[in-house]
Design an enzyme around this catalytic site. Structure first.
Site, PDB file in Angstrom:
ATOM      1  N   TYR A 125       0.808  -1.226   0.000  1.00 16.63           N
ATOM      2  CA  TYR A 125       0.000   0.000   0.000  1.00 16.63           C
ATOM      3  C   TYR A 125       0.840   1.274   0.000  1.00 16.63           C
ATOM      4  O   TYR A 125       0.320   2.354   0.210  1.00 16.63           O
ATOM      5  CB  TYR A 125      -0.940   0.008   1.224  1.00 16.63           C
ATOM      6  CG  TYR A 125      -2.182  -0.827   1.009  1.00 16.63           C
ATOM      7  CD1 TYR A 125      -2.127  -2.002   0.279  1.00 16.63           C
ATOM      8  CD2 TYR A 125      -3.399  -0.441   1.528  1.00 16.63           C
ATOM      9  CE1 TYR A 125      -3.254  -2.786   0.077  1.00 16.63           C
ATOM     10  CE2 TYR A 125      -4.540  -1.209   1.334  1.00 16.63           C
ATOM     11  CZ  TYR A 125      -4.457  -2.379   0.611  1.00 16.63           C
ATOM     12  OH  TYR A 125      -5.581  -3.137   0.414  1.00 16.63           O
ATOM     13  N   LYS A 177       2.242 -15.026   3.892  1.00 13.29           N
ATOM     14  CA  LYS A 177       2.307 -15.805   2.647  1.00 13.29           C
ATOM     15  C   LYS A 177       3.783 -16.037   2.350  1.00 13.29           C
ATOM     16  O   LYS A 177       4.277 -15.784   1.247  1.00 13.29           O
ATOM     17  CB  LYS A 177       1.596 -15.026   1.524  1.00 13.29           C
ATOM     18  CG  LYS A 177       1.450 -15.758   0.201  1.00 13.29           C
ATOM     19  CD  LYS A 177       0.389 -16.825   0.198  1.00 13.29           C
ATOM     20  CE  LYS A 177       0.375 -17.580  -1.108  1.00 13.29           C
ATOM     21  NZ  LYS A 177      -0.560 -18.724  -1.114  1.00 13.29           N
ATOM     22  N   ASP A 212      -4.219 -17.830   2.568  1.00 11.75           N
ATOM     23  CA  ASP A 212      -5.307 -18.519   1.855  1.00 11.75           C
ATOM     24  C   ASP A 212      -5.969 -19.551   2.762  1.00 11.75           C
ATOM     25  O   ASP A 212      -7.205 -19.658   2.831  1.00 11.75           O
ATOM     26  CB  ASP A 212      -4.845 -19.129   0.526  1.00 11.75           C
ATOM     27  CG  ASP A 212      -3.439 -19.688   0.568  1.00 11.75           C
ATOM     28  OD1 ASP A 212      -2.644 -19.235   1.412  1.00 11.75           O
ATOM     29  OD2 ASP A 212      -3.119 -20.591  -0.218  1.00 11.75           O
ATOM     30  N   ASP A 236      -6.321  -5.843   5.327  1.00 15.12           N
ATOM     31  CA  ASP A 236      -7.446  -5.129   4.717  1.00 15.12           C
ATOM     32  C   ASP A 236      -8.530  -6.137   4.322  1.00 15.12           C
ATOM     33  O   ASP A 236      -9.721  -5.963   4.629  1.00 15.12           O
ATOM     34  CB  ASP A 236      -6.928  -4.379   3.475  1.00 15.12           C
ATOM     35  CG  ASP A 236      -7.912  -3.355   2.978  1.00 15.12           C
ATOM     36  OD1 ASP A 236      -8.937  -3.128   3.639  1.00 15.12           O
ATOM     37  OD2 ASP A 236      -7.657  -2.763   1.909  1.00 15.12           O
TER      38      ASP A 236
END
Ligand code: NAI
Length: 342
Positions: A125, A177, A212, A236
């Site tokens: 971001y 991740k 995930d 987010d």
């Protein structure tokens, strides 16, 4: 007599002014000692003075270090950069705290009490994005750079771990991740594991999960989690997911907290589809105001506000349309205010 507390109030765009008025009415009924400095931002800022984040608004928050903010509209694609992101950067509001608690029982998932702590300033971001032109296509390739630092991850993880201890959370789960984005999210994971071993071991249980798998587990069995702490983009997405578990954006509050400033807001946006119709649910912003009361060390008022909202929903059965009721913003607010006064 409680000492007055200076705070900036930004009504914002769309349904913002409606839910801000409702929340101020509830705070007034509580006798909360805020002295508001009303300022504009977002589309309202652009229309009034050509700036989505006017200097007067920044000056006000520089002075008060505390704000309650309605949603601000951001154009998709082109246009100006999000005022929300700019506010977080300007005041280094590195921690985004988003609790999700069941307040209307009998939904798809009952008895949820989860908190997502999101790193608010780094990752994907940071806005380092550009296109590469090939032949006649100016948008042939899109590129984005994510940056996570050990120092940035550490201060956020420390905030999350301290908050877990202070609020009696039993388990914290680091979401990452690191199997694919080995550097970008691996650093966050590594920093969290090190911090836990060196300072927090035994104070709560620490777990790790890949983003995930986390999304799937949250839908299958959300009760296995207590607090989730993660990097900006994952946070987010996950905080909206957990808002969905407890009945949607209309009841999800958020706090953006830095070392010496804090801004409280609803998680939802300006809801242009219902703006000005008197239909908006003000609960998310009222719950953000309760977090603000906790932040300024007025926990009794915070509890009173949360209880008044719970009782209005579940005893008086007054609910706005998004929660299956018939009440408008004004009727719901009146019911909360009379609960507070009772
Ligand atoms: P949104 O959250 O404004 O609306 C999504 C859906 O939820 C709409 O159907 C809306 O009517 C409903 N909804 C949202 N809040 C509600 C409430 N309090 N009561 C009843 N229903 C409610 O998301 P959308 O449409 O994607 O975004 C609209 C604008 O808001 C955009 O310009 C976006 O950039 C901005 N935005 C601002 C945020 C902020 O200031 N923190 C956060 C998210 C979006």
């Amino acid at each position: 007599m409680t000492t007055p507390i200076q705070a900036t109030l930004i009504p914002g765009d769309g349904i913002g002014p409606e839910i801000v008025d409702a929340t101020v009415a509830a705070l007034d009924a509580l006798g909360a000692p805020f002295e508001w400095d009303r300022q504009i931002a977002g589309l309202g800022g652009v229309q009034a003075c050509g700036d989505p984040l006017p200097e007067a608004t920044l000056q006000s928050i520089r002075r008060t270090r505390l704000a309650l903010k309605g949603p601000l509209e951001t154009p998709t694609g082109g246009g100006y950069r999000s005022s929300n992101v700019r506010l977080r950067e300007e005041f280094q509001l590195y921690a985004n705290l988003r609790p999700a608690r069941t307040i209307v029982p009998g939904g798809r998932f009952d008895k949820i009490d989860l908190v997502v702590v999101r790193e608010n300033l780094e990752g994907l971001y940071i806005g380092h994005e550009h296109y590469v032109k090939i032949d006649n296509d100016p948008h042939a390739v899109a590129m984005a750079t994510g940056i996570n630092t050990r120092a940035g991850g550490r201060r956020l993880l420390e905030f999350a771990f301290d908050h877990a201890v202070a609020t009696g959370r039993k388990k914290v789960t680091i979401v990452h991740k690191a199997n694919i984005m080995k550097a970008l999210t691996g650093l966050f994971l590594e920093t969290g594991l090190e911090l836990y071993e060196s300072k927090y071991k035994g104070k709560f249980e620490l777990d790790t999960v890949i983003i995930d798998a986390c999304a799937m587990k949250l839908v299958l069995n959300p009760w296995q989690f207590d607090m989730l702490v993660t990097t900006n983009l994952f946070g987010d997405i996950l905080s909206d997911l957990v808002a969905g578990l407890v009945g949607g954006l209309g009841i999800a509050p958020g706090a953006n907290i830095g070392t010496d400033a804090a801004i409280f807001e609803a998680v939802h946006g300006s809801a242009p589809d219902i703006a000005g119709k008197g239909l908006a649910n003000p609960i998310a912003l009222m719950l953000a105001a309760a977090m603000m009361l906790d932040h300024v060390k007025l926990p009794d008022m915070a509890t009173k506000l949360r209880t008044a909202i719970d009782d209005t929903l579940n005893i008086d059965k007054v609910r706005t349309g998004d929660l299956g009721g018939k009440a408008g913003t004004a009727e719901f607010t009146k019911a909360v205010v009379s609960r507070i006064r009772s």
